[in-house]
Design a protein around this motif. Structure first.
Motif, PDB file in Angstrom:
ATOM      1  N   ARG A   1       0.833  -1.208   0.000  1.00  0.00           N
ATOM      2  CA  ARG A   1       0.000   0.000   0.000  1.00  0.00           C
ATOM      3  C   ARG A   1       0.866   1.256   0.000  1.00  0.00           C
TER       4      ARG A   1
ATOM      5  N   ALA B   1       1.762   6.890  -6.739  1.00  0.00           N
ATOM      6  CA  ALA B   1       0.672   7.815  -7.045  1.00  0.00           C
ATOM      7  C   ALA B   1       1.039   9.242  -6.638  1.00  0.00           C
TER       8      ALA B   1
ATOM      9  N   ASN C   1       2.347   1.821  -3.462  1.00  0.00           N
ATOM     10  CA  ASN C   1       1.351   2.413  -4.355  1.00  0.00           C
ATOM     11  C   ASN C   1       1.153   3.900  -4.065  1.00  0.00           C
ATOM     12  N   GLU C   2       1.164   4.265  -2.774  1.00  0.00           N
ATOM     13  CA  GLU C   2       1.010   5.678  -2.402  1.00  0.00           C
ATOM     14  C   GLU C   2       2.218   6.496  -2.857  1.00  0.00           C
TER      15      GLU C   2
ATOM     16  N   THR D   1      -4.457   7.571 -10.221  1.00  0.00           N
ATOM     17  CA  THR D   1      -3.334   6.628 -10.221  1.00  0.00           C
ATOM     18  C   THR D   1      -3.493   5.594  -9.117  1.00  0.00           C
ATOM     19  N   ARG D   2      -3.936   6.067  -7.936  1.00  0.00           N
ATOM     20  CA  ARG D   2      -4.111   5.149  -6.796  1.00  0.00           C
ATOM     21  C   ARG D   2      -5.192   4.113  -7.089  1.00  0.00           C
TER      22      ARG D   2
ATOM     23  N   PHE E   1      -3.431  11.889  -8.286  1.00  0.00           N
ATOM     24  CA  PHE E   1      -3.138  10.902  -7.242  1.00  0.00           C
ATOM     25  C   PHE E   1      -4.255   9.864  -7.131  1.00  0.00           C
ATOM     26  N   GLU E   2      -5.488  10.341  -7.034  1.00  0.00           N
ATOM     27  CA  GLU E   2      -6.613   9.422  -6.834  1.00  0.00           C
ATOM     28  C   GLU E   2      -6.789   8.487  -8.028  1.00  0.00           C
TER      29      GLU E   2
END
Length: 287
Positions: A4, A11, A7-8, A277-278, A274-275
């Motif tokens: 996680r 992103a 991924n953050e 891509t996340r 960001f959102e």
């Protein structure tokens, strides 16, 4: 490392690049409003006019190399720190808004480690007005390192950056999440992109309203030819008093208008990128 968090980090890099590309021109206007010698400009629009007339359009992107090079690290650290902070505060995914603000404050404090040098060199580049002796970024970095070293050169303004980032990101994330939840109540899980853009803009406005006087102090400290003396509390309070003595209370908010105008597209693009891509990485990796 937790997948996680990976991924953050990824992103956050995408969101950060979007922020710099969209927001740099108005950031240059904002910084010049904060640090220009008294009487040099009449206001933000005069800064824009003089910059375009005397230096050309590309001058609005002065200092972009520093955040563009560093933004992957800065925003990756910010978003990863925010995710980790939320998990430290609560094991449950749905945090209250005060918990969101606390996680944002923690992420802001962590973010200052990388944000401080990136901001330092961005401000130094934006504070050059097209004179013959203007320096390139590598020359500014070399000069600060050779004269003042890491602590007083590269990391100049670190403590005031922390003071800025803590309330800024507490306000940012609380406002962003509040807006996003309002849209989620209407649209469910499939929030449209425009709603993410609007939520990001709301967060960006809250960011500046939460911290702006300290951003003025940070820019002035980082633009100085020599490092500040004394402990952080002393030099920050001294700079605040100096600003008020020079320009009155409104001096603490010089450049706020271009900052707010910048925050709308910049924060919107950051969080939308960001959102999106996340969500893509969530579908790819399952976490």
């Amino acid at each position: 490392m937790d997948l996680r968090t990976v991924n953050e980090l990824l992103a956050g890099s995408v969101g950060g690049a979007a922020q710099v590309l969209v927001g740099q021109p108005l950031d240059t206007v904002k910084t010049r409003a904060q640090i220009a010698p008294k009487g040099m400009f009449k206001g933000p629009m005069d800064i824009l006019r003089q910059t375009l007339r005397n230096e050309g359009f590309l001058a609005l992107y002065k200092g972009m190399a520093s955040p563009l090079i560093g933004i992957a690290g800065v925003n990756s650290l910010l978003f990863a720190s925010y995710g980790i902070s939320k998990r430290i505060i609560s094991p449950f995914p749905q945090l209250s808004l005060p918990q969101i603000a606390a996680a944002g404050a923690m992420a802001g404090a962590a973010n200052a480690v990388l944000a401080s040098p990136v901001e330092m060199f961005k401000v130094r580049m934006q504070g050059q007005y097209g004179a013959q002796g203007d320096k390139r970024l590598r020359e500014v970095v070399r000069e600060e390192w050779s004269k003042y070293g890491f602590r007083n050169g590269i990391m100049r303004g670190y403590w005031v950056t922390i003071v800025r980032e803590i309330p800024a990101y507490a306000g940012f994330y609380a406002a962003f999440e509040f807006s996003k939840r309002k849209f989620a109540g209407k649209y469910g899980k499939d929030i449209p992109v425009w709603a993410l853009l609007a939520s990001g803009s709301t967060g960006g406005i809250a960011y500046w309203l939460s911290c702006y006087p300290f951003d003025v102090v940070k820019s002035r400290v980082q633009q100085r030819s020599t490092p500040p003396s004394g402990n952080p509390v002393r030099y920050i309070s001294h700079e605040l008093r100096t600003i008020i003595a020079e320009s009155g209370f409104p001096g603490l908010f010089k450049g706020l208008t271009p900052s707010l105008l910048r925050s709308i597209p910049a924060a919107a693009s950051t969080f939308a990128a960001f959102e999106i891509t996340r969500e893509y990485l969530l579908g790819l990796t399952g976490v």
